[in-house]
Design an enzyme around this catalytic site. Structure first.
Site, mmCIF file in Angstrom:
data_model
loop_
_atom_site.group_PDB
_atom_site.id
_atom_site.type_symbol
_atom_site.label_atom_id
_atom_site.label_comp_id
_atom_site.label_asym_id
_atom_site.label_seq_id
_atom_site.Cartn_x
_atom_site.Cartn_y
_atom_site.Cartn_z
ATOM 1 N N TYR A 141 36.074 -14.297 -8.418
ATOM 2 C CA TYR A 141 35.309 -13.141 -8.892
ATOM 3 C C TYR A 141 35.289 -13.050 -10.414
ATOM 4 O O TYR A 141 34.364 -12.503 -10.995
ATOM 5 C CB TYR A 141 35.910 -11.839 -8.341
ATOM 6 N N LYS A 192 43.257 -22.087 1.332
ATOM 7 C CA LYS A 192 42.483 -23.246 1.750
ATOM 8 C C LYS A 192 43.138 -24.447 1.054
ATOM 9 O O LYS A 192 42.506 -25.171 0.278
ATOM 10 C CB LYS A 192 41.005 -23.060 1.346
ATOM 11 N N ASP A 224 39.754 -20.499 7.318
ATOM 12 C CA ASP A 224 38.829 -20.617 8.454
ATOM 13 C C ASP A 224 39.540 -20.285 9.758
ATOM 14 O O ASP A 224 39.031 -19.548 10.605
ATOM 15 C CB ASP A 224 38.158 -22.011 8.496
ATOM 16 N N ASP A 248 38.100 -10.296 0.505
ATOM 17 C CA ASP A 248 36.860 -9.529 0.665
ATOM 18 C C ASP A 248 36.292 -9.756 2.062
ATOM 19 O O ASP A 248 35.946 -8.822 2.776
ATOM 20 C CB ASP A 248 35.848 -9.974 -0.409
ATOM 21 N N ASP A 252 36.590 -7.193 5.759
ATOM 22 C CA ASP A 252 35.445 -6.688 6.537
ATOM 23 C C ASP A 252 35.607 -7.058 8.011
ATOM 24 O O ASP A 252 35.313 -6.265 8.904
ATOM 25 C CB ASP A 252 34.117 -7.294 6.032
HETATM 26 C C1 IPM Z 1 34.556 -4.601 -1.599
HETATM 27 C C2 IPM Z 1 33.119 -4.818 -1.951
HETATM 28 C C3 IPM Z 1 33.047 -5.275 -3.413
HETATM 29 C C4 IPM Z 1 33.776 -6.586 -3.516
HETATM 30 C C5 IPM Z 1 31.617 -5.390 -3.979
HETATM 31 C C6 IPM Z 1 30.849 -4.094 -3.823
HETATM 32 C C7 IPM Z 1 31.626 -5.831 -5.410
HETATM 33 O O1 IPM Z 1 32.537 -5.726 -1.086
HETATM 34 O O2 IPM Z 1 35.222 -3.765 -2.243
HETATM 35 O O3 IPM Z 1 35.041 -5.251 -0.660
HETATM 36 O O4 IPM Z 1 33.199 -7.647 -3.246
HETATM 37 O O5 IPM Z 1 34.952 -6.570 -3.874
HETATM 38 MG MG MG Z 2 33.780 -6.292 0.555
#
Ligand code: IPM
Ligand code: MG
Length: 357
Positions: A141, A192, A224, A248, A252
């Protein structure tokens, strides 16, 4: 003792959900005599519209002075065409890096009341309680160099750099080992290392650190496989530690195990325990302004703020208990709606949490 909490509603559903968390925080502030003072500022697209930058100096100054920050969400189609450096997301990333909020804690807990909202079988997810510790201010990032360049062939090439220093790995490793000590004493480091040198170093440092935490059982997993294991047998995990981008993605995925990303809070801390707290979900522009967003992730983020940055465990638990109570009452926003539930709006959900406090 007076403490300042900075509210950053941001974009999309951000203002709606932060308004509910604001009500809840103000109520416990009174109930528990916490002495919190509130301030607010613009970030993301809202700040771009007002002052042409996603992170105005004034917002950054206020953030630096605050003991803790509650952020809604940033971004939306209105700003999608802007160049990278001017996008709303840069506001969020700028706050993370300027305040050195390197430790991102993302718990994925399945509320028993919501077992049927998960897309996985109830027996696979019931009792799920994972903590993802994501490195937040380094990795791909933030790595330099980055950009889009013109090659001699005439073709353009996009590139980013995935780099971690030993000290960056060590400090996030310590946060994760300490979290594991407080929990089930199992830590899985996700990398990885079969392909990327940066994560070979990551793995080496994690192994080094393990000697300082002999009570924690450390394992390693390729990313993975980790993605697969999370949907196959998620309960094998206690604490997961990983870099910025893998974290990240995996957070999710873990969120969805719990039924809805609308339930999951997060904390981003620096070494002084100053923190920014935000729901794991984004700005959901498709449902913004409709009053149907789930405010619980933001309300639970406020609870995490009380716990980690303001040292008010009792007030934190009061909020968490109140959330559990409204779920018991069968109240559901659209994202967690299931048979037998009563669908409520964003505001009604916030009011119900207030009433349960
Ligand atoms: C998160 C979001 C952010 C990230 C974006 C909005 C920049 O997806 O906080 O997980 O990728 O960190
Ligand atoms: Mg995110």
């Amino acid at each position: 003792m007076s403490r300042t909490v900075l509210m950053l509603p941001g974009d999309g559903i951000g203002p709606e959900i932060v308004a509910e968390a604001d009500k809840v925080l103000r109520k416990v502030n009174e109930q528990f005599g916490l002495g919190i003072e509130f301030d607010d500022a613009l970030v993301g697209g809202a700040a771009i519209d007002e002052s042409d930058t996603p992170l105005p100096q004034e917002t950054l100054d206020k953030a630096r002075r605050a003991d803790a920050i509650l952020l809604g969400a940033v971004g939306g189609p209105k700003w999608d065409a802007l160049p990278m450096a001017k996008r709303p997301e840069k506001g969020l990333l700028g706050l993370r890096s300027n305040l050195e909020l390197f430790a991102n804690l993302r718990p994925a807990i399945l509320y028993p009341q919501l077992a049927s909202a998960s897309s996985l079988k109830p027996e696979v997810v019931s009792g799920l309680d994972i903590m993802i510790v994501r490195e937040l201010t380094g990795g791909i990032y933030f790595g330099q160099p980055r950009g889009v360049r013109q090659l001699e062939s005439g073709e353009r090439q996009g590139y980013n750099t995935y780099a971690y220093t030993e000290s960056e790995i060590r400090r996030i490793g310590r946060v994760a080992f300490e979290a594991a000590q407080q929990r089930g004493k199992k830590l899985c480091s996700v990398d990885k290392a079969n392909v990327l040198e940066v994560t070979v170093l990551w793995r080496e440092i994690m192994n080094d650190l393990q000697r300082e935490y002999p009570d924690v059982e450390l394992s390693h997993m390729y990313v993975d496989n980790a993605a697969m294991q999370l949907v196959k047998a998620p309960k094998q995990f206690d604490v997961i530690v990983t870099g910025n981008m893998f974290g990240d993605i995996l957070s999710d995925e873990a969120a969805m195990l719990t039924g809805s990303i609308g339930m999951l809070p997060s904390a981003s801390l620096n070494s002084q325990k100053q923190g920014m707290y935000e729901p794991c979900h984004g700005s959901a522009p498709d449902i913004a302004g409709k009053g149907i967003a789930n405010p619980l992730a933001t309300i639970l983020s406020a609870a995490m703020m009380l716990r980690y940055s303001l040292n008010e465990e009792k007030a934190a638990q009061a909020i968490e208990t109140a959330v559990s109570k409204v779920l018991d009452q069968g109240l559901r926003t659209a994202d967690i709606m299931a048979e037998g539930g009563r669908q409520v709006s964003t505001r009604e959900m916030g009011d119900a949490v207030l009433a349960a406090l």
